[in-house]
Motif scaffolding. Structure first.
Motif, PDB file in Angstrom:
ATOM      1  N   GLU A  54       0.834  -1.283   0.008  1.00  0.00           N
ATOM      2  CA  GLU A  54       0.029   0.069  -0.037  1.00  0.00           C
ATOM      3  C   GLU A  54       0.789   1.276  -0.088  1.00  0.00           C
ATOM      4  OE1 GLU A  54      -2.472  -0.566   3.401  1.00  0.00           O
ATOM      5  OE2 GLU A  54      -3.637  -2.085   2.666  1.00  0.00           O
ATOM      6  N   ALA A  55       2.037   1.170   0.656  1.00  0.00           N
ATOM      7  CA  ALA A  55       3.058   2.429   0.898  1.00  0.00           C
ATOM      8  C   ALA A  55       3.485   2.506  -0.400  1.00  0.00           C
ATOM      9  CB  ALA A  55       3.934   2.082   1.876  1.00  0.00           C
ATOM     10  N   ALA A  56       3.783   1.577  -1.293  1.00  0.00           N
ATOM     11  CA  ALA A  56       4.444   1.687  -2.763  1.00  0.00           C
ATOM     12  C   ALA A  56       3.399   2.197  -3.414  1.00  0.00           C
ATOM     13  CB  ALA A  56       4.974   0.241  -2.982  1.00  0.00           C
ATOM     14  N   ALA A  57       2.275   1.603  -3.534  1.00  0.00           N
ATOM     15  CA  ALA A  57       1.156   2.198  -4.500  1.00  0.00           C
ATOM     16  C   ALA A  57       0.932   3.643  -4.237  1.00  0.00           C
ATOM     17  CB  ALA A  57      -0.206   1.463  -4.068  1.00  0.00           C
ATOM     18  N   ARG A  58       0.944   4.170  -2.942  1.00  0.00           N
ATOM     19  CA  ARG A  58       0.631   5.349  -2.630  1.00  0.00           C
ATOM     20  C   ARG A  58       1.823   6.381  -3.210  1.00  0.00           C
ATOM     21  NH1 ARG A  58       0.875   4.906   2.526  1.00  0.00           N
ATOM     22  NH2 ARG A  58       2.801   5.479   3.096  1.00  0.00           N
ATOM     23  N   VAL A  59       3.010   5.898  -3.127  1.00  0.00           N
ATOM     24  CA  VAL A  59       4.170   6.633  -3.794  1.00  0.00           C
ATOM     25  C   VAL A  59       3.951   6.776  -5.292  1.00  0.00           C
ATOM     26  CG1 VAL A  59       6.567   6.995  -4.052  1.00  0.00           C
ATOM     27  CG2 VAL A  59       5.584   6.160  -1.703  1.00  0.00           C
ATOM     28  N   ILE A  60       3.557   5.598  -5.911  1.00  0.00           N
ATOM     29  CA  ILE A  60       3.502   5.606  -7.430  1.00  0.00           C
ATOM     30  C   ILE A  60       2.281   6.518  -7.808  1.00  0.00           C
ATOM     31  CG2 ILE A  60       2.890   4.309  -9.383  1.00  0.00           C
ATOM     32  CD1 ILE A  60       4.268   2.093  -7.484  1.00  0.00           C
ATOM     33  N   ASP A  61       1.363   6.436  -7.134  1.00  0.00           N
ATOM     34  CA  ASP A  61       0.168   7.365  -7.393  1.00  0.00           C
ATOM     35  C   ASP A  61       0.475   8.798  -7.451  1.00  0.00           C
ATOM     36  OD1 ASP A  61      -1.204   4.774  -8.177  1.00  0.00           O
ATOM     37  OD2 ASP A  61      -2.358   4.827  -6.435  1.00  0.00           O
ATOM     38  N   SER A  62       1.127   9.045  -6.431  1.00  0.00           N
ATOM     39  CA  SER A  62       1.488  10.706  -6.037  1.00  0.00           C
ATOM     40  C   SER A  62       2.132  11.206  -7.217  1.00  0.00           C
ATOM     41  CB  SER A  62       2.312  10.664  -4.697  1.00  0.00           C
ATOM     42  OG  SER A  62       3.621  10.399  -5.184  1.00  0.00           O
ATOM     43  N   GLY A  63       2.998  10.675  -7.815  1.00  0.00           N
ATOM     44  CA  GLY A  63       3.659  11.214  -8.927  1.00  0.00           C
ATOM     45  C   GLY A  63       4.896  12.012  -8.279  1.00  0.00           C
ATOM     46  N   TRP A  64       5.277  11.820  -7.421  1.00  0.00           N
ATOM     47  CA  TRP A  64       6.161  12.727  -6.572  1.00  0.00           C
ATOM     48  C   TRP A  64       7.169  11.836  -5.782  1.00  0.00           C
ATOM     49  CZ3 TRP A  64       6.193  18.253  -6.347  1.00  0.00           C
ATOM     50  CH2 TRP A  64       7.341  18.901  -5.685  1.00  0.00           C
ATOM     51  N   TYR A  65       8.373  11.752  -6.345  1.00  0.00           N
ATOM     52  CA  TYR A  65       9.388  10.508  -5.897  1.00  0.00           C
ATOM     53  C   TYR A  65      10.439  11.110  -5.146  1.00  0.00           C
ATOM     54  CZ  TYR A  65       6.390   8.882  -9.466  1.00  0.00           C
ATOM     55  OH  TYR A  65       5.086   8.481  -9.927  1.00  0.00           O
ATOM     56  N   LEU A  66      10.818  12.221  -4.952  1.00  0.00           N
ATOM     57  CA  LEU A  66      11.872  12.717  -4.254  1.00  0.00           C
ATOM     58  C   LEU A  66      11.732  13.853  -3.450  1.00  0.00           C
ATOM     59  CD1 LEU A  66      14.859  12.442  -6.679  1.00  0.00           C
ATOM     60  CD2 LEU A  66      14.740  11.018  -4.591  1.00  0.00           C
ATOM     61  N   LEU A  67      12.111  13.979  -2.201  1.00  0.00           N
ATOM     62  CA  LEU A  67      12.034  14.995  -1.452  1.00  0.00           C
ATOM     63  C   LEU A  67      10.705  15.551  -1.191  1.00  0.00           C
ATOM     64  CD1 LEU A  67      15.306  17.249  -2.347  1.00  0.00           C
ATOM     65  CD2 LEU A  67      15.092  15.529  -0.578  1.00  0.00           C
ATOM     66  N   GLY A  68       9.752  14.730  -0.715  1.00  0.00           N
ATOM     67  CA  GLY A  68       8.308  15.026  -0.871  1.00  0.00           C
ATOM     68  C   GLY A  68       7.903  14.620   0.586  1.00  0.00           C
ATOM     69  N   LYS A  69       6.255  14.450   0.652  1.00  0.00           N
ATOM     70  CA  LYS A  69       5.784  14.112   1.843  1.00  0.00           C
ATOM     71  C   LYS A  69       6.003  12.887   2.648  1.00  0.00           C
ATOM     72  CE  LYS A  69       1.645  16.939   0.285  1.00  0.00           C
ATOM     73  NZ  LYS A  69       0.004  16.585   0.047  1.00  0.00           N
ATOM     74  N   GLU A  70       6.556  11.908   2.002  1.00  0.00           N
ATOM     75  CA  GLU A  70       6.698  10.628   2.705  1.00  0.00           C
ATOM     76  C   GLU A  70       8.226  10.846   3.500  1.00  0.00           C
ATOM     77  OE1 GLU A  70       5.032   7.829   2.887  1.00  0.00           O
ATOM     78  OE2 GLU A  70       3.511   8.222   1.447  1.00  0.00           O
ATOM     79  N   LEU A  71       9.021  11.548   2.895  1.00  0.00           N
ATOM     80  CA  LEU A  71      10.319  11.761   3.374  1.00  0.00           C
ATOM     81  C   LEU A  71      10.238  12.732   4.467  1.00  0.00           C
ATOM     82  CD1 LEU A  71      13.434  11.267   3.756  1.00  0.00           C
ATOM     83  CD2 LEU A  71      13.684  13.315   2.072  1.00  0.00           C
ATOM     84  N   GLN A  72       9.418  13.917   4.562  1.00  0.00           N
ATOM     85  CA  GLN A  72       9.001  14.397   5.617  1.00  0.00           C
ATOM     86  C   GLN A  72       8.435  13.889   6.456  1.00  0.00           C
ATOM     87  OE1 GLN A  72       6.680  17.895   4.669  1.00  0.00           O
ATOM     88  NE2 GLN A  72       6.535  18.940   6.540  1.00  0.00           N
TER      89      GLN A  72
END
Length: 374
Positions: free
Chosen positions: A20-38
């Motif tokens: 689910e975490a991977a899908a959330r990142v893929i769907d976000s279209g944002w892969y570096l220095l984004g909300k997941e890292l924050q």
């Protein structure tokens, strides 16, 4: 086969959440220095008890960036000396020399495997700027003497916390005890990503800002470069995976401690020396490492009985070709350790039956096994 570490089984515990975490990142279209890292940086800082955590590409870069950050801030300069345990993994030393600093290798305590504080003052000079203490195998390495030396001589205390996620000392979690710390989330670590990742933790606002810039080409604002920086950013998908696994880290630590406690209570063999534990809360058992003069023979016996082991680490840094200038250093304790250590299987998914079998085979190891291998 009792695997040394069954990563597939470890991560299967969280399979659905990881997907689910991977899908959330893929769907976000944002892969570096984004909300997941924050989010991970905030969560990991809270876990460690620091003001800041900075996600980077790997554990070695975390240490490199700390030293480079201190150089940019004028705290250190090329040629300065950094005290480091002689028996550490080579990454600790690489982080020093990559910044044109000089490693001063100090012998460890032979029981705990950690830096022997009683030896530090022997090697201090006017060029000494920091102690890089390594929480080796998962056990806290800081003590009151080390802290008092740092205070008396105005030294930075930098923690190599690559193996010690969640270990504590005097109510503080490793990574929050010193001035800054480097962490690794290599897949085999207690808190492991599904690829490479690392972090810097600190309470120092200036160091935090500097490291954040350095990890991103020396830039805090796009196309404006303050420093000659690196490309060392934890990507969004690893941050998302780590956010999942961080929630279960304390549970996994307790599972490791149960296995280690069983080994410590049950393994009784005069040919084997068990590790010294200073404080149960100060050890998270990334590795369970024993010593024996008959390491190769014991390893063969365990292998014949379907038990996988590893050696951490067979060659100390000063004996590596990369550091041939240090090959004649007199480091007898370090060399003895590297010739005798053997790492047993330990993980949060080990069964009680596996623990029993490992201890049984070690307890049955005898001089006859040694003589039969000659």
């Amino acid at each position: 086969m009792i695997k040394f570490l069954d990563l597939q089984k470890v991560n299967a515990e969280y399979e659905q959440e990881l997907k689910e975490a991977a899908a959330r990142v893929i769907d976000s279209g944002w892969y570096l220095l984004g909300k997941e890292l924050q989010s991970f940086e905030e969560n990991y800082a809270k876990f460690c008890g620091t003001r800041y955590a900075i996600g980077v590409a790997n554990g070695l870069d975390a240490l490199r960036l700390i030293f480079r950050g201190y150089i940019e801030l004028g705290v250190m300069e090329p040629g300065d000396e950094i005290i480091v345990p002689a028996n550490t993994y080579i990454a600790s030393v690489l982080a020093i020399t990559d910044n044109c600093l000089k490693p001063i290798m100090v012998e460890p305590n032979i029981g705990t495997f950690n830096l022997d504080s009683s030896r530090i003052e022997e090697v201090l000079t006017s060029r000494t700027k920091a102690i890089l203490t390594v929480h080796l195998y998962g056990q806290n390495s800081v003590d009151t003497k080390m802290l008092s030396i740092c205070k008396l001589h105005n030294l930075k205390l930098i923690e190599d916390a690559a193996q010690s996620h969640g270990a504590s000392w005097n109510g503080k979690i490793t990574g929050s005890i010193g001035d800054a710390a480097g962490h690794s989330f290599y897949p085999g670590k207690n808190l492991g990503a599904l690829g490479d990742a690392g972090a810097v933790t600190t309470n120092d606002e200036k160091l935090n800002t500097t490291v954040k810039a350095l990890r991103n080409y020396g830039s805090l604002q796009k196309y404006q470069n303050i420093y000659r920086g690196f490309n060392s950013r934890m990507d969004e998908i690893q941050a998302a995976f780590l956010n999942v696994k961080l929630r279960f880290q304390l549970r996994e630590i307790e599972a490791r401690r149960r296995t280690a406690d069983y080994y410590l209570r049950t393994i009784r063999n005069p040919l084997v020396e068990l590790p010294t534990v200073i404080d149960p809360l100060g050890h998270v058992w990334h590795l369970f490492v024993l010593k024996t003069k008959f390491r190769d023979e014991l390893r063969k016996k365990l292998e014949k009985n379907g038990i996988e082991t590893l050696i951490h680490y067979p060659i100390p840094p000063h004996k590596q070709d990369a550091y041939s200038q240090y090959k004649n250093y007199d480091l007898k304790i370090t060399e003895k350790i590297h010739h005798e250590v053997l790492s047993l299987p330990i993980s949060p998914v080990m069964s009680a039956n596996d623990e029993v079998e490992v201890a049984k085979v070690i307890n049955a190891f005898a001089l006859d096994d040694v003589n039969n291998n000659e």
